[in-house]
Design an enzyme around this catalytic site. Structure first.
Site, PDB file in Angstrom:
ATOM      1  N   LEU A 138       0.828  -1.213   0.000  1.00 30.44           N
ATOM      2  CA  LEU A 138       0.000   0.000   0.000  1.00 30.44           C
ATOM      3  C   LEU A 138       0.857   1.256   0.000  1.00 30.44           C
ATOM      4  O   LEU A 138       0.555   2.229  -0.693  1.00 30.44           O
ATOM      5  CB  LEU A 138      -0.928   0.002   1.223  1.00 30.44           C
ATOM      6  CG  LEU A 138      -1.846  -1.217   1.381  1.00 30.44           C
ATOM      7  CD1 LEU A 138      -2.815  -1.016   2.546  1.00 30.44           C
ATOM      8  CD2 LEU A 138      -2.620  -1.492   0.100  1.00 30.44           C
ATOM      9  N   ASP A 157      11.455   2.806   4.834  1.00 26.28           N
ATOM     10  CA  ASP A 157      11.193   1.390   5.129  1.00 26.28           C
ATOM     11  C   ASP A 157      12.282   0.878   6.057  1.00 26.28           C
ATOM     12  O   ASP A 157      13.383   1.424   6.087  1.00 26.28           O
ATOM     13  CB  ASP A 157      11.132   0.538   3.855  1.00 26.28           C
ATOM     14  CG  ASP A 157      10.213  -0.667   4.017  1.00 26.28           C
ATOM     15  OD1 ASP A 157       9.031  -0.578   3.649  1.00 26.28           O
ATOM     16  OD2 ASP A 157      10.669  -1.694   4.562  1.00 26.28           O
ATOM     17  N   ASP A 216      13.506   1.882  11.491  1.00 28.25           N
ATOM     18  CA  ASP A 216      12.505   1.011  12.108  1.00 28.25           C
ATOM     19  C   ASP A 216      11.595   1.947  12.897  1.00 28.25           C
ATOM     20  O   ASP A 216      12.009   2.525  13.901  1.00 28.25           O
ATOM     21  CB  ASP A 216      13.211   0.018  13.036  1.00 28.25           C
ATOM     22  CG  ASP A 216      12.231  -0.842  13.827  1.00 28.25           C
ATOM     23  OD1 ASP A 216      11.013  -0.561  13.800  1.00 28.25           O
ATOM     24  OD2 ASP A 216      12.707  -1.794  14.488  1.00 28.25           O
ATOM     25  N   SER A 254      -7.319  -0.073   9.982  1.00 31.22           N
ATOM     26  CA  SER A 254      -7.800  -1.295   9.324  1.00 31.22           C
ATOM     27  C   SER A 254      -9.247  -1.496   9.753  1.00 31.22           C
ATOM     28  O   SER A 254      -9.648  -1.027  10.833  1.00 31.22           O
ATOM     29  CB  SER A 254      -6.963  -2.497   9.770  1.00 31.22           C
ATOM     30  OG  SER A 254      -7.612  -3.703   9.426  1.00 31.22           O
ATOM     31  N   TYR A 276      -3.101  -7.243  16.753  1.00 25.77           N
ATOM     32  CA  TYR A 276      -3.276  -6.438  15.533  1.00 25.77           C
ATOM     33  C   TYR A 276      -4.518  -5.550  15.680  1.00 25.77           C
ATOM     34  O   TYR A 276      -4.477  -4.352  15.384  1.00 25.77           O
ATOM     35  CB  TYR A 276      -3.402  -7.360  14.317  1.00 25.77           C
ATOM     36  CG  TYR A 276      -3.446  -6.640  12.987  1.00 25.77           C
ATOM     37  CD1 TYR A 276      -2.272  -6.275  12.336  1.00 25.77           C
ATOM     38  CD2 TYR A 276      -4.662  -6.317  12.380  1.00 25.77           C
ATOM     39  CE1 TYR A 276      -2.304  -5.615  11.109  1.00 25.77           C
ATOM     40  CE2 TYR A 276      -4.713  -5.658  11.158  1.00 25.77           C
ATOM     41  CZ  TYR A 276      -3.525  -5.307  10.527  1.00 25.77           C
ATOM     42  OH  TYR A 276      -3.561  -4.644   9.327  1.00 25.77           O
TER      43      TYR A 276
HETATM   44  N1  LIG Z   1      -3.145  -5.469   2.950  1.00 29.25           N
HETATM   45  C1  LIG Z   1      -4.271  -5.362   3.651  1.00 29.25           C
HETATM   46  O1  LIG Z   1      -5.266  -6.067   3.410  1.00 29.25           O
HETATM   47  C2  LIG Z   1      -4.358  -4.345   4.764  1.00 29.25           C
HETATM   48  C3  LIG Z   1      -5.618  -4.138   5.339  1.00 29.25           C
HETATM   49  C4  LIG Z   1      -5.750  -3.205   6.362  1.00 29.25           C
HETATM   50  C5  LIG Z   1      -4.641  -2.496   6.798  1.00 29.25           C
HETATM   51  N2  LIG Z   1      -3.435  -2.728   6.240  1.00 29.25           N
HETATM   52  C6  LIG Z   1      -2.319  -1.941   6.751  1.00 29.25           C
HETATM   53  O2  LIG Z   1      -1.724  -1.235   5.687  1.00 29.25           O
HETATM   54  C7  LIG Z   1      -0.334  -1.042   5.952  1.00 29.25           C
HETATM   55  C8  LIG Z   1       0.491  -1.556   4.779  1.00 29.25           C
HETATM   56  O3  LIG Z   1       0.191  -2.924   4.600  1.00 29.25           O
HETATM   57  P1  LIG Z   1       0.635  -3.769   3.309  1.00 29.25           P
HETATM   58  O4  LIG Z   1      -0.461  -4.713   3.041  1.00 29.25           O
HETATM   59  O5  LIG Z   1       1.125  -2.849   2.257  1.00 29.25           O
HETATM   60  O6  LIG Z   1       1.857  -4.595   3.937  1.00 29.25           O
HETATM   61  P2  LIG Z   1       3.241  -5.063   3.305  1.00 29.25           P
HETATM   62  O7  LIG Z   1       3.726  -6.116   4.219  1.00 29.25           O
HETATM   63  O8  LIG Z   1       3.104  -5.368   1.867  1.00 29.25           O
HETATM   64  O9  LIG Z   1       4.166  -3.753   3.426  1.00 29.25           O
HETATM   65  C9  LIG Z   1       4.525  -3.248   4.682  1.00 29.25           C
HETATM   66  C10 LIG Z   1       5.847  -2.527   4.556  1.00 29.25           C
HETATM   67  O10 LIG Z   1       6.151  -2.003   5.866  1.00 29.25           O
HETATM   68  C11 LIG Z   1       7.539  -2.227   6.118  1.00 29.25           C
HETATM   69  N3  LIG Z   1       7.771  -2.288   7.563  1.00 29.25           N
HETATM   70  C12 LIG Z   1       7.433  -3.281   8.408  1.00 29.25           C
HETATM   71  N4  LIG Z   1       7.839  -2.982   9.643  1.00 29.25           N
HETATM   72  C13 LIG Z   1       8.447  -1.774   9.585  1.00 29.25           C
HETATM   73  C14 LIG Z   1       9.065  -0.955  10.551  1.00 29.25           C
HETATM   74  N5  LIG Z   1       9.167  -1.339  11.829  1.00 29.25           N
HETATM   75  N6  LIG Z   1       9.563   0.245  10.148  1.00 29.25           N
HETATM   76  C15 LIG Z   1       9.484   0.634   8.850  1.00 29.25           C
HETATM   77  N7  LIG Z   1       8.904  -0.135   7.891  1.00 29.25           N
HETATM   78  C16 LIG Z   1       8.393  -1.318   8.260  1.00 29.25           C
HETATM   79  C17 LIG Z   1       7.834  -3.562   5.432  1.00 29.25           C
HETATM   80  O11 LIG Z   1       9.224  -3.747   5.208  1.00 29.25           O
HETATM   81  C18 LIG Z   1       7.012  -3.435   4.156  1.00 29.25           C
HETATM   82  O12 LIG Z   1       7.753  -2.845   3.108  1.00 29.25           O
HETATM   83  C19 LIG Z   1      -0.057  -1.756   7.271  1.00 29.25           C
HETATM   84  O13 LIG Z   1      -0.139  -0.835   8.330  1.00 29.25           O
HETATM   85  C20 LIG Z   1      -1.197  -2.749   7.360  1.00 29.25           C
HETATM   86  O14 LIG Z   1      -1.469  -3.130   8.691  1.00 29.25           O
HETATM   87  C21 LIG Z   1      -3.261  -3.634   5.224  1.00 29.25           C
END
Ligand SMILES: NC(=O)c1ccc[n+]([C@@H]2O[C@H](COP(=O)([O-])OP(=O)(O)OC[C@H]3O[C@@H](n4cnc5c(N)ncnc54)[C@H](O)[C@@H]3O)[C@@H](O)[C@H]2O)c1
Length: 269
Positions: A18, A37, A58, A163, A176
């Site tokens: 996202l 990241d 981080d 979320s 979560y």
């Molecule tokens: N994909 C879904 O269905 C969904 C639904 C609701 C909410 N979300 C939220 O959207 C956001 C993005 O999700 P996504 O699906 O793109 O996930 P993803 O796993 O594809 O990407 C997450 C990114 O965050 C980075 N990351 C993780 N921990 C980190 C840290 N401590 N510091 C800096 N970067 C860090 C990872 O390296 C990765 O590049 C998250 O907060 C997730 O909870 C996702």
């Protein structure tokens, strides 16, 4: 087009998923985007592909966030937009998770109650702290630093990634869900606090979106699609447009709100 011309945006966790899609749309709308990241190699590759800049940190680590904001000033003089997007599902690196998910999907398809993850009696202190650390502490640390800059600049925009799990809740996902619910409360409180400084604070609460995070849930995808009134899981672009809207002047009367693109899977208010 050009909704974000000359705006500078920092997006956390934007190497993929996202965050990367939000970065791409922000750049297309004219913004200068800094891609954060924890994985700097991936962040640099994404920045190179999209035409942004990359910063490692981080977000769950206060000192690491402070360093990132120092480095930010080597790239830019100010910050208009912060997107607190970095997140984890909690099953990263858990080799048994795929099999548990497959069994849970089968149980749900059979109409039995099932858990996405191990239940609360098996959640370790470390797992709990890591989930809240990345989502809640990370959102707090980055917002605190950004708010200082934005107050001095006389305005700004913060978007927090929540979320549907922050309001719906789901067995097996207590940490979560607690983290995402916390982010929604934090968003409302900060929106009140920063409104006098012309800083808007909103949240996005995505439904089920195809990314690397939800890939391990593949056995459940058919069921999730069937449960979704619009008949499909979302794509990252469905979330990125919500971020563009909230970041743009078109949303200049919007603060303290949660926008939830979820295909109707969860309907609120
Ligand atoms: N994909 C879904 O269905 C969904 C639904 C609701 C909410 N979300 C939220 O959207 C956001 C993005 O999700 P996504 O699906 O793109 O996930 P993803 O796993 O594809 O990407 C997450 C990114 O965050 C980075 N990351 C993780 N921990 C980190 C840290 N401590 N510091 C800096 N970067 C860090 C990872 O390296 C990765 O590049 C998250 O907060 C997730 O909870 C996702």
């Amino acid at each position: 087009m050009n909704r974000l011309t000359d705006k500078t945006a920092l997006i956390t966790g934007a190497a993929r998923g996202l965050g990367a899609q939000i970065a791409e749309c922000f750049i297309a709308e004219g913004a200068n985007v800094i891609i954060n990241d924890i994985n700097i190699t991936a962040a640099q590759a994404t920045a190179e592909r999209l035409g942004g800049q990359a910063l490692a940190c981080d977000v769950s680590d206060s000192a690491s966030v402070a360093r990132m904001f120092e480095e930010l000033f080597e790239l830019t003089d100010w910050l208009d937009i912060l997107v607190n997007n970095a997140g984890i599902s909690g099953i990263e690196g858990d080799n048994t998770a795929h099999e548990r998910i497959r069994r849970a999907a089968q149980a749900m398809a059979d109409g039995a109650p099932a858990e996405l993850d191990s239940g609360i009696t098996e959640v370790t202190d470390d797992q709990w702290r890591r989930l809240l650390g990345v989502h809640m502490d990370g959102t707090f640390y980055c917002s605190r630093s950004a708010a200082g800059l934005m107050k001095r600049a006389g305005g700004g925009n913060i978007i927090n990634m929540g979320s549907i799990m922050g309001t719906f809740g789901r067995g097996g996902g207590t940490a979560y869900c607690a983290a995402k619910a916390g982010i929604l409360g934090f968003t409302r409180a900060l929106a009140h606090e920063l409104a006098p400084h012309d800083i808007r604070v909103n949240a996005i609460a995505p439904g089920w979106i195809h990314t690397d995070m939800t890939d391990p849930l593949a056995p459940m995808h058919p069921m999730l699609e069937a449960q979704t009134p619009l008949g499909r899981m979302g794509e990252p672009i469905d979330i990125a447009w919500a971020a563009v809207y909230l970041a743009s002047d078109e949303a200049k009367f919007v603060t303290g709100q949660t926008l939830s693109p979820n295909g109707g899977w969860y309907m609120s208010q």
